[in-house]
Scaffold this active site. Structure first.
Site, PDB file in Angstrom:
ATOM      1  CG  HIS A  89       5.999  -3.092  13.969  1.00  0.00           C
ATOM      2  ND1 HIS A  89       5.698  -1.748  14.137  1.00  0.00           N
ATOM      3  CD2 HIS A  89       7.148  -3.308  14.658  1.00  0.00           C
ATOM      4  CE1 HIS A  89       6.625  -1.196  14.914  1.00  0.00           C
ATOM      5  NE2 HIS A  89       7.503  -2.113  15.236  1.00  0.00           N
ATOM      6  N   GLY A 135      -0.971   5.040   9.564  1.00  0.00           N
ATOM      7  CA  GLY A 135      -2.160   4.626  10.309  1.00  0.00           C
ATOM      8  C   GLY A 135      -3.258   5.655  10.150  1.00  0.00           C
ATOM      9  CB  SER A 136      -3.988   8.744  12.081  1.00  0.00           C
ATOM     10  OG  SER A 136      -2.625   8.922  12.331  1.00  0.00           O
ATOM     11  CG  MET A 149       1.327  -2.652  20.100  1.00  0.00           C
ATOM     12  SD  MET A 149       0.542  -1.078  20.425  1.00  0.00           S
ATOM     13  CE  MET A 149       1.060  -0.164  18.965  1.00  0.00           C
ATOM     14  N   GLY A 206       5.394   5.719  11.801  1.00  0.00           N
ATOM     15  CA  GLY A 206       4.991   6.641  12.865  1.00  0.00           C
ATOM     16  C   GLY A 206       4.969   8.084  12.413  1.00  0.00           C
ATOM     17  N   GLY A 207       3.800   8.700  12.520  1.00  0.00           N
ATOM     18  CA  GLY A 207       3.691  10.124  12.194  1.00  0.00           C
ATOM     19  C   GLY A 207       3.830  10.446  10.715  1.00  0.00           C
ATOM     20  CG  ASP A 252       1.462  -1.355  14.302  1.00  0.00           C
ATOM     21  OD1 ASP A 252       2.689  -1.518  14.175  1.00  0.00           O
ATOM     22  OD2 ASP A 252       0.831  -0.434  13.752  1.00  0.00           O
ATOM     23  CG  MET A 280       9.957   1.972  15.590  1.00  0.00           C
ATOM     24  SD  MET A 280       8.358   1.719  14.781  1.00  0.00           S
ATOM     25  CE  MET A 280       7.297   2.853  15.679  1.00  0.00           C
ATOM     26  CG  MET A 330       6.037  -2.614  18.437  1.00  0.00           C
ATOM     27  SD  MET A 330       4.903  -1.252  18.171  1.00  0.00           S
ATOM     28  CE  MET A 330       3.736  -2.061  17.074  1.00  0.00           C
ATOM     29  N   GLY A 390      -0.649   4.887  17.978  1.00  0.00           N
ATOM     30  CA  GLY A 390      -0.810   5.580  16.704  1.00  0.00           C
ATOM     31  C   GLY A 390      -1.077   7.059  16.943  1.00  0.00           C
ATOM     32  N   GLY A 391      -1.030   7.829  15.862  1.00  0.00           N
ATOM     33  CA  GLY A 391      -1.437   9.226  15.923  1.00  0.00           C
ATOM     34  C   GLY A 391      -0.453  10.192  16.558  1.00  0.00           C
ATOM     35  CB  SER A 436      -0.701   1.012  10.783  1.00  0.00           C
ATOM     36  OG  SER A 436      -0.998   0.475  12.055  1.00  0.00           O
ATOM     37  CG  HIS A 465       2.540  -1.674   9.701  1.00  0.00           C
ATOM     38  ND1 HIS A 465       3.860  -2.018   9.474  1.00  0.00           N
ATOM     39  CD2 HIS A 465       2.498  -1.217  10.976  1.00  0.00           C
ATOM     40  CE1 HIS A 465       4.571  -1.766  10.556  1.00  0.00           C
ATOM     41  NE2 HIS A 465       3.773  -1.284  11.488  1.00  0.00           N
ATOM     42  N   GLY A 520       4.159   2.147  20.332  1.00  0.00           N
ATOM     43  CA  GLY A 520       3.143   1.945  21.368  1.00  0.00           C
ATOM     44  C   GLY A 520       1.791   2.537  21.045  1.00  0.00           C
TER      45      GLY A 520
HETATM   46  C1  DX5 Z   1       3.282   2.682  16.571  1.00  0.00           C
HETATM   47  C2  DX5 Z   1       2.937   1.737  15.446  1.00  0.00           C
HETATM   48  C3  DX5 Z   1       2.576   2.416  14.174  1.00  0.00           C
HETATM   49  C4  DX5 Z   1       1.333   3.244  14.246  1.00  0.00           C
HETATM   50  C5  DX5 Z   1       1.420   4.324  13.235  1.00  0.00           C
HETATM   51  O1  DX5 Z   1       3.751   1.942  17.646  1.00  0.00           O
HETATM   52  O2  DX5 Z   1       4.037   0.905  15.171  1.00  0.00           O
HETATM   53  O3  DX5 Z   1       2.507   1.498  13.108  1.00  0.00           O
HETATM   54  O4  DX5 Z   1       0.158   2.508  14.008  1.00  0.00           O
HETATM   55  O5  DX5 Z   1       0.339   5.175  13.386  1.00  0.00           O
HETATM   56  P1  DX5 Z   1       0.361   6.632  12.762  1.00  0.00           P
HETATM   57  O6  DX5 Z   1       0.628   6.504  11.299  1.00  0.00           O
HETATM   58  O7  DX5 Z   1      -1.005   7.146  13.069  1.00  0.00           O
HETATM   59  O8  DX5 Z   1       1.462   7.406  13.451  1.00  0.00           O
HETATM   60 ZN    ZN Z   2       4.127  -0.374  13.326  1.00  0.00          ZN
END
Ligand code: DX5
Ligand code: ZN
Length: 214
Positions: A65, A196-197, A36, A175-176, A34, A136, A67, A143-144, A7, A32, A141
């Site tokens: 994605h 992401g992270s 928002m 996520g996570g 994101d 999800m 949102m 990351g991390g 992401s 990916h 909303g």
């Molecule tokens: C959250 C996003 C995720 C996010 C994941 O709303 O949809 O894609 O970037 O980040 P990590 O992998 O750091 O949880």
């Molecule tokens: Zn996402």
């Protein structure tokens, strides 16, 4: 084999093209994106112009994605920007079936996502219109965040439900995801892991992607 979809939410936004090239060199198959809107989720990230600007820099599968509230309004823009998959939230659509059909009629694969507290029964009427389901594993909303363990059982149930159908529908989890939770997610039936992270937060993207793949 499981696909990795890093992401870009966690990348260096001032060098996005280069970051996307680096994950491609590091062995990712997807990227990916994101989106928002500050309404469906509290945060604002980026929109179709950024996706379109990245497109010439990459041959990765563009996994968008959304949102955003009432996403049907923006499908055309993300199709033109070069999306390969467009995923919308069941909680955000005024007409879920029409939205998924609009995505597919544009020649793009359609994904449907559920927030952690939304039961699978909410998406069950739409499986025939989906190419992918996005589970999800955190509240959308930011990351991390840490993965919510109950979402893994939900994914296992979805895998079981989909195994009784002839049509292939991918399961993505978002996520996570880190080295540890990726293993659980793979065992529970994920086809695509978003990180992401766990990718952009690491010095060596290839090693980070390999670690998620297991
Ligand atoms: C959250 C996003 C995720 C996010 C994941 O709303 O949809 O894609 O970037 O980040 P990590 O992998 O750091 O949880
Ligand atoms: Zn996402």
């Amino acid at each position: 084999m499981v696909k990795i979809s890093p992401s870009v939410l966690a990348c260096d936004f001032s060098r996005m093209g280069e970051e996307v090239r680096k994950i491609e060199e590091g062995g990712a198959e997807w990227v990916h994106l994101d989106v928002m809107d500050g309404a469906f989720v509290p945060n604002i990230s980026f929109g179709a112009p950024i996706v379109g600007a990245l497109r010439p820099h990459s041959s990765l599968v563009f996994d968008v994605h959304l949102m955003i509230e009432d996403p049907i309004r923006y499908i055309d823009r993300f199709v033109k920007a070069g999306a390969d998959y467009i995923t919308v939230h069941v909680e955000a659509c005024t007409d879920v079936a029409a939205t998924l059909r609009a995505i597919r009629e544009s020649g793009v694969k359609a994904g449907l996502s559920v927030k952690p507290a939304t039961p699978l029964s909410a998406i069950e009427p739409y499986y025939d219109l989906c190419d992918m389901i996005l589970i999800m594993s955190v509240e959308p909303g930011y990351g991390g965040q840490s993965l919510i363990p109950e979402t893994m059982e939900k994914m296992r149930m979805l895998r079981e439900i989909l195994s009784h159908r002839d049509k292939d529908i991918l399961i993505e989890v978002d996520g996570g995801i880190n080295e540890k939770t990726a293993k659980v997610a793979r065992e529970c039936g994920a086809d695509v892991l978003v990180g992401g992270s766990a990718v952009f937060g690491k010095p060596d993207y290839r090693a980070a992607i390999d670690a998620l793949r297991g």
